[in-house]
Design a protein around this motif. Structure first.
Motif: not given
Length: 671
Positions: A515, A550, A570, A572
């Motif tokens: 990110g 992020a 971040h 994910h």
């Protein structure tokens, strides 16, 4: 198809070293075996550098001395790890085949007169080595002393790359295979439109010899891959000869997973061995060399697929090949050896049994030093033998880890090629900086290829993965997406397997996963540092990171990037991906990794005072907790109430064990 591994037929933990009786009058041999028994030695490596004595002239063999050596060892209950002596061809071979001598990058032909003075691609060397191996194997395949074959010795230690015409021809054959005989594919992979390097004929391609400017990076990378494979082909050829002669005897060769040895891709080598072995030597300049002992052991255990491995060489004291060769301090011999066992070794061996009085390694320490038995080294060697006998139950147990660190030789080689943004980037240094806080915290670590199955881990760290192919990048990304925690270090994901930069911003292959997007790199000068928002500092590297999903964990507070994110987090998929875009100071990095592993649910094997290393090996019925006190004060560690201490043979009262400064405890905790 992978062969089923053959097991080493030595009871308990193997203990011994390189034995070179040919260096001594025969009347010394009786004393050797008597003292071996006193020290608890149960296996020695023999014949490693004996080619000139076994084959005094081409096709003429003299095995009388080796017969007596093996018979003597067997009669005294000492097993033999019999080597193929192919690491040191005799002088007569080079007189007959001067074309087999290696050539360095500058075009100088190197002379014989030491060891590994051959070109790995030499047909003459291969023929002579396999002839010697076949003759040796046929003679000793059924000798009762021989429990393992020791193939060659330290492949690539001195001839990891040879630039002669034979090597050039072999390189071209290797390239034709890799690129399916498609020269256009090679030109594309190497980016040869740059600097007019386009090849129109395979015969135009040469090794990356010394030239006036920077050689092509992909050319250099493929050369490193080829050079590793050239030596691997010799191992496989000798291994097949030995397997044909003695199908039941396991074979090994001694790797060199240690400081700055980067010649061979051991992920490709390890599957060819029945038992993975390693040589490890301390660096005199390393103030905390015990960390390198642990890191090396974890890498070797990982190469072995988690199975136990053998330490084939280390030193009782000083070595002879560093600028200054220091002796080991009180207790260090024992701590080093038992740390290797803690990290998965089922055998401990030294170079060498008896210290040499002549030759290139005459100032290298040994189990039986120049001073003889009235010496601290000898007393330590005898004590260690008793320790290892008391640990026989540990044999076969395995390490446990919820954290993996990526380790990739392609990424290592590529990172340290010339013309990087900073020549100060060193793969092993970056790996160790992340490994060290986990080691101090007693967190077990496996090392993995970036394309490995990661499903059993909670946390995967990629401190330095400059080069990564699409499959590996997808594998790491999927790990995070499927709920894992992934942390990536700076300058990772930057190039693909051909060393081509991944366009669109850094960190290349990991931008979406992390990110973030970096548009420019700002490596720091030697001695330069920047401050971080958490109060720490950072050195070596910085980059202009922009958030793309992020969140900022730390940012720079000084320098040209003040206010820019330095560490990010971040979400994910169902996991988490962290990016560390600089090199934080050790305290800051340790704190960051503590937070990352806490979020991932990773715990220490045991809470210990500072300076006490805690390592766990798991057997079928019990855990074996190794507690190594590297500090200067006594330490108490909580253990199970029904535990026992193996080195003393005593039960532990009160659910705690006390370890004196410099000492070791091995605690058996039933399950």
């Amino acid at each position: 198809m992978k062969r089923e591994p053959r097991e080493l037929n030595v009871p308990g933990i193997a203990y011994g070293g390189d034995y070179n009786p040919e260096q001594w009058p025969e009347e010394v041999w009786a004393e050797d075996v008597r003292l071996m028994r006193e020290a608890g030695v149960n296996m020695v490596s023999v014949g490693i550098f004996s080619w000139a004595l076994l084959e005094p002239a081409e096709g003429e063999y003299d095995f009388a001395r080796m017969d007596r050596i093996l018979d003597m060892l067997y009669s005294h209950g000492i097993a033999a790890d019999l080597a193929t002596p192919t690491a040191a061809p005799p002088a007569w071979f080079f007189k007959a085949h001067p074309e087999a001598l290696p050539v360095d990058k500058d075009g100088r032909t190197l002379s014989y007169g030491s060891r590994q003075t051959f070109c790995p691609s030499s047909p003459a060397y291969r023929e002579a080595a396999l002839r010697m191996t076949r003759t040796l194997a046929d003679r000793y395949a059924e000798h009762p002393a021989v429990v393992m074959w020791h193939v060659h010795n330290e492949y690539g230690c001195h001839n990891g790359e040879c630039y002669c015409d034979e090597s050039a021809a072999a390189f071209r054959v290797w390239l034709r295979t890799k690129y399916d005989n498609d020269l256009a594919a090679l030109n594309d992979a190497w980016g040869t439109t740059f600097w007019s390097q386009w090849y129109y004929d395979w015969d135009e391609i040469i090794p990356p010899r010394a030239t006036g400017a920077v050689p092509n990076p992909t050319h250099q990378l493929d050369w490193r891959r080829f050079s590793s494979d050239a030596l691997l082909s010799l191992l496989k050829a000798e291994r097949e000869v030995l397997l044909e002669a003695a199908p039941s005897i396991p074979a090994t060769t001694n790797f060199m997973v240690m400081h700055n040895f980067d010649k061979l891709d051991y992920w490709r080598w390890a599957p060819e061995l029945d038992i993975v072995s390693n040589d490890h030597y301390l660096q005199s300049t390393d103030p905390e060399s015990q960390i390198d002992v642990a890191l090396s052991g974890d890498v070797v255990r990982s190469l072995a697929g988690g199975a136990p491995w053998l330490l084939m060489e280390h030193s009782t004291g000083a070595v002879n090949w560093q600028p200054v060769n220091r002796a080991k301090t009180a207790g260090e011999l024992r701590r080093n050896a038992l740390s290797h066992v803690a990290h998965g070794a089922d055998g401990i061996a030294y170079f060498q049994w008896r210290a040499a009085k002549a030759g290139a390694e005459q100032w290298h320490s040994a189990m039986l030093p120049h001073a003889g038995t009235d010496s601290q080294i000898w007393r330590d060697v005898v004590r260690l033998g008793a320790d290892l006998r008391s640990l026989s139950e540990v044999r076969g147990s395995r390490g446990v880890a919820e954290v993996a660190i990526t380790w990739d030789w392609d990424a290592w080689w590529a990172l340290e090629l010339p013309s990087q943004p900073s020549e100060k980037l060193r793969f092993q240094d970056l790996i160790r900086s992340w490994y060290e806080p986990l080691w101090r915290a007693g967190v077990p670590v496996d090392f993995v290829r970036p394309d490995a199955d990661l499903s059993r881990y909670k946390l995967v760290l990629a401190p330095s993965l400059y080069l990564v192919d699409d499959e590996s990048a997808a594998n790491l990304t999927a790990f995070a997406a499927n709920g894992g925690s992934l942390a990536v270090g700076f300058h990772s994901g930057a190039v693909d397997e051909n060393c081509h930069i991944r366009l669109g911003g850094y960190p290349g292959a990991f931008r979406e996963t992390l990110g973030v997007r970096t548009d420019e790199l700002f490596p720091l000068l030697p001695g330069e540092s920047v401050t971080l928002s958490g109060g720490g500092t950072a050195t070596l590297w910085s980059e202009r990171v922009a958030l793309a999903g992020a969140e900022t964990v730390e940012s720079y507070t000084s320098g040209p990037l003040a206010g820019v994110p330095a560490v990010t987090r971040h979400a994910h998929g169902s996991g988490t991906a962290w990016y560390v875009a600089t090199r934080p100071d050790p305290t800051t990095l340790a704190s960051l990794l503590d937070r990352i592993r806490a979020e991932a649910g990773v715990k220490s094997v045991r809470e210990t005072p500072a300076g006490v290393e805690a390592v766990l090996r798991r057997g079928p019925d019990a855990d074996f907790l190794f507690l190594i006190n590297h500090g200067g004060v006594e330490a108490d560690v909580e253990v199970a109430a029904d535990a026992s201490e193996l080195l003393t043979g005593k039960n532990i009262d009160g659910g705690a064990v006390r370890i004196a400064p410099g000492e070791v405890a091995v605690v058996r905790e039933p399950r």
